[in-house]
Design an enzyme around this catalytic site. Structure first.
Site, mmCIF file in Angstrom:
data_model
loop_
_atom_site.group_PDB
_atom_site.id
_atom_site.type_symbol
_atom_site.label_atom_id
_atom_site.label_comp_id
_atom_site.label_asym_id
_atom_site.label_seq_id
_atom_site.Cartn_x
_atom_site.Cartn_y
_atom_site.Cartn_z
ATOM 1 N N HIS A 1 -14.330 -1.367 6.286
ATOM 2 C CA HIS A 1 -13.179 -2.033 6.908
ATOM 3 C C HIS A 1 -13.518 -2.565 8.307
ATOM 4 O O HIS A 1 -14.363 -2.005 9.013
ATOM 5 C CB HIS A 1 -12.053 -0.999 7.007
ATOM 6 C CG HIS A 1 -10.745 -1.563 7.397
ATOM 7 N ND1 HIS A 1 -10.242 -1.489 8.671
ATOM 8 C CD2 HIS A 1 -9.804 -2.237 6.670
ATOM 9 C CE1 HIS A 1 -9.059 -2.070 8.722
ATOM 10 N NE2 HIS A 1 -8.767 -2.530 7.515
ATOM 11 N N LYS B 1 -0.311 3.948 4.435
ATOM 12 C CA LYS B 1 -0.443 3.577 3.010
ATOM 13 C C LYS B 1 0.481 4.496 2.198
ATOM 14 O O LYS B 1 1.676 4.334 2.246
ATOM 15 C CB LYS B 1 -1.900 3.672 2.546
ATOM 16 C CG LYS B 1 -2.923 3.210 3.560
ATOM 17 C CD LYS B 1 -2.948 1.732 3.789
ATOM 18 C CE LYS B 1 -4.050 1.375 4.792
ATOM 19 N NZ LYS B 1 -3.917 0.058 5.362
ATOM 20 N N SER C 1 -10.741 -0.760 -0.110
ATOM 21 C CA SER C 1 -9.420 -1.398 -0.151
ATOM 22 C C SER C 1 -9.400 -2.735 -0.866
ATOM 23 O O SER C 1 -8.336 -3.230 -1.214
ATOM 24 C CB SER C 1 -8.888 -1.558 1.267
ATOM 25 O OG SER C 1 -9.764 -2.342 2.030
ATOM 26 N N HIS D 1 -6.990 4.968 1.650
ATOM 27 C CA HIS D 1 -6.409 4.701 0.335
ATOM 28 C C HIS D 1 -6.556 5.868 -0.640
ATOM 29 O O HIS D 1 -6.253 5.726 -1.825
ATOM 30 C CB HIS D 1 -7.020 3.418 -0.245
ATOM 31 C CG HIS D 1 -6.735 2.225 0.620
ATOM 32 N ND1 HIS D 1 -5.573 1.496 0.512
ATOM 33 C CD2 HIS D 1 -7.436 1.679 1.637
ATOM 34 C CE1 HIS D 1 -5.578 0.535 1.423
ATOM 35 N NE2 HIS D 1 -6.704 0.626 2.119
ATOM 36 N N GLU E 1 -15.847 4.771 3.429
ATOM 37 C CA GLU E 1 -14.438 4.945 3.031
ATOM 38 C C GLU E 1 -14.371 5.698 1.720
ATOM 39 O O GLU E 1 -15.319 5.685 0.944
ATOM 40 C CB GLU E 1 -13.785 3.566 2.857
ATOM 41 C CG GLU E 1 -13.728 2.794 4.147
ATOM 42 C CD GLU E 1 -13.297 1.347 3.960
ATOM 43 O OE1 GLU E 1 -12.549 1.050 3.004
ATOM 44 O OE2 GLU E 1 -13.718 0.509 4.774
ATOM 45 N N ASN F 1 0.825 -1.215 0.000
ATOM 46 C CA ASN F 1 0.000 0.000 0.000
ATOM 47 C C ASN F 1 0.857 1.263 0.000
ATOM 48 O O ASN F 1 0.321 2.369 0.090
ATOM 49 C CB ASN F 1 -0.890 0.026 1.244
ATOM 50 C CG ASN F 1 -1.811 -1.169 1.308
ATOM 51 O OD1 ASN F 1 -2.346 -1.598 0.291
ATOM 52 N ND2 ASN F 1 -1.987 -1.728 2.484
ATOM 53 N N ASP G 1 -13.212 7.616 6.086
ATOM 54 C CA ASP G 1 -11.895 7.001 6.242
ATOM 55 C C ASP G 1 -11.180 7.100 4.888
ATOM 56 O O ASP G 1 -11.604 6.486 3.909
ATOM 57 C CB ASP G 1 -12.099 5.537 6.662
ATOM 58 C CG ASP G 1 -10.793 4.755 6.749
ATOM 59 O OD1 ASP G 1 -9.777 5.217 6.200
ATOM 60 O OD2 ASP G 1 -10.806 3.669 7.344
HETATM 61 C C1 LIG Z 1 -9.841 1.499 4.917
HETATM 62 C C2 LIG Z 1 -8.896 1.215 6.021
HETATM 63 N N1 LIG Z 1 -9.085 1.810 7.205
HETATM 64 C C3 LIG Z 1 -8.264 1.592 8.254
HETATM 65 C C4 LIG Z 1 -7.179 0.747 8.133
HETATM 66 C C5 LIG Z 1 -6.315 0.512 9.320
HETATM 67 O O1 LIG Z 1 -5.215 1.337 9.273
HETATM 68 P P1 LIG Z 1 -3.893 0.922 10.045
HETATM 69 O O2 LIG Z 1 -3.214 -0.117 9.215
HETATM 70 O O3 LIG Z 1 -3.120 2.182 10.172
HETATM 71 O O4 LIG Z 1 -4.307 0.363 11.373
HETATM 72 C C6 LIG Z 1 -6.919 0.138 6.899
HETATM 73 C C7 LIG Z 1 -5.748 -0.743 6.744
HETATM 74 O O5 LIG Z 1 -5.814 -1.917 6.621
HETATM 75 C C8 LIG Z 1 -7.801 0.354 5.825
HETATM 76 O O6 LIG Z 1 -7.624 -0.232 4.636
#
Ligand SMILES: Cc1ncc(COP(=O)(O)O)c(C=O)c1O
Length: 369
Positions: free
Chosen positions: A116, A221, A161, A189, A157, A30, A186
């Site tokens: 997520h 990422k 992802s 990405h 989001e 990522n 969120d």
């Molecule tokens: C959309 C999304 N939110 C949150 C996270 C979590 O972030 P972190 O890896 O910093 O805990 C991820 C990562 O896997 C993600 O893809």
């Protein structure tokens, strides 16, 4: 529950990683702008480790909050064009903290079906009532909204992802405004990748802090680091800081990571060729994949390019064959993705070359034929 299997990486550089002494072209990370190994980021990290040492030594509320954390929060707030930012040690902790602060058992939370795990766990922990709308479906979210409730929260989001598609955040912002619901986005990405200056989803749709009051920006990422900032108006951020247990009761991010992340931010702002090259690779990938009639899950302009395989065992076999051919790619299977939608999840980054992509697509086309 599907068991996970880890692959031990001994080295990572530019477009390859080394696993068991074999060098593979990296199509899984990522780190879209390849900043984790950028010489200036490494140098900033080395120097900061010399100054601060390794750990922060305490939670931010005790003795773990450093000048480096404050500076990163201020720089991120400025970059994201928001009043204030609060630094968490991970995106997972940020989502948990924000949701449990802004929602309680009197709240209705509306979340995308494909959100997520950290979002879903946060909602569960908050004890709010969860309503899930079908993927990216603003209409559906609108029909679910309880207009008699005073506490509605919409959460989704920016870029999904596992599919790589962009969510219509502009429309969600309108919906949230119309119903006076809190909107949490969120941007894990999207940050660094979307928008002319890499400011992410809000820049992509030209949305202000009034449109997206609560923005979660993970830094693991495109920033090639770790941690996350939550940003918004000063009183909201103060409320999150006071309320989020995943902020208060955990060791703060190492200050050297905050310093190295600021170096990454400077590169995001200055080395625009990284984002431009990534965009041209995304365009190239989409065109060549479509020419080969590969079942892409989305043709949006994001670095996550997933190809549908459907059958779990077939996806696993393809992953093994790709590794044998020198491509590091992960297949994603249910329950991480819906039933019958096992896929090859390909991540593009700015150190890849068009010839790597061509070789990969030819091989996938051959396996799928
Ligand atoms: C959309 C999304 N939110 C949150 C996270 C979590 O972030 P972190 O890896 O910093 O805990 C991820 C990562 O896997 C993600 O893809």
């Amino acid at each position: 529950m599907l068991s996970i299997k880890r692959r031990e990486i001994s080295h990572k550089e530019n477009n390859f990683i080394v696993i068991k002494k074999r060098s593979l072209i990296n199509f899984t990370q990522n780190d879209y702008l390849c900043l984790a190994t950028h010489p200036l980021v490494k140098k900033a990290f080395r120097n900061a480790a010399e100054k601060y040492g390794l750990g922060s030594g305490a939670s931010a509320s005790l003795a773990g909050y450093y000048d480096a954390h404050r500076e990163l929060e201020e720089r991120m707030a400025e970059f994201l064009q928001r009043d204030r930012a609060l630094l968490f040690h991970s995106g997972f902790a940020a989502n948990m903290g924000v949701i449990t602060t802004l929602a309680d058992r009197h709240t209705n939370v509306y979340a995308d079906k494909l959100c997520h795990a950290s979002i879903l766990d946060g909602i569960q922990l908050s004890r709010a009532r969860l309503h899930r709308f079908t993927h990216n479906n603003v209409e559906h979210a609108s029909t679910l909204l309880d207009q008699s409730s005073k506490k509605n929260v919409i959460i989704t989001e920016s870029v999904f992802s596992m599919n790589g598609d962009i969510s219509p955040i502009d429309k969600f912002a309108q919906l949230a405004k119309k119903h006076q619901a809190m909107l949490i986005i969120d941007d894990a990405h999207g940050i660094g990748v979307l928008g002319q200056n890499g400011r992410g989803i809000t820049e992509h749709f030209q949305l202000s802090q009034l449109d997206v009051p609560c923005l979660v920006t993970p830094l693991g990422k495109a920033f090639g680091s770790m941690g996350a900032v939550v940003s918004g108006n000063a009183s909201l951020i103060e409320h999150v800081m006071q309320g989020a247990r995943s902020y208060r009761y955990t060791t703060a991010l190492p200050p050297a990571i905050a310093i190295a992340t600021m170096a990454a931010l400077t590169i995001v702002q200055q080395e625009t060729w990284r984002r431009e090259k990534l965009h041209s690779l995304i365009q190239f990938f989409n065109r060549e994949a479509m020419l080969r009639r590969l079942p892409l899950l989305s043709t949006d302009f994001t670095p996550i390019r997933s190809i549908l395989v459907a059958d779990n065992q077939r996806a696993l076999n393809m992953q093994t064959m790709l590794h044998e051919k020198g491509f590091f790619i992960s297949c994603i299977r249910p329950p991480t993705v819906p039933a019958n939608s096992a896929r090859l999840r390909i991540s593009l980054h700015c150190m890849l070359e068009e010839k790597d992509i061509l070789k990969l697509l030819d091989f996938i086309a051959e396996m799928l034929s």
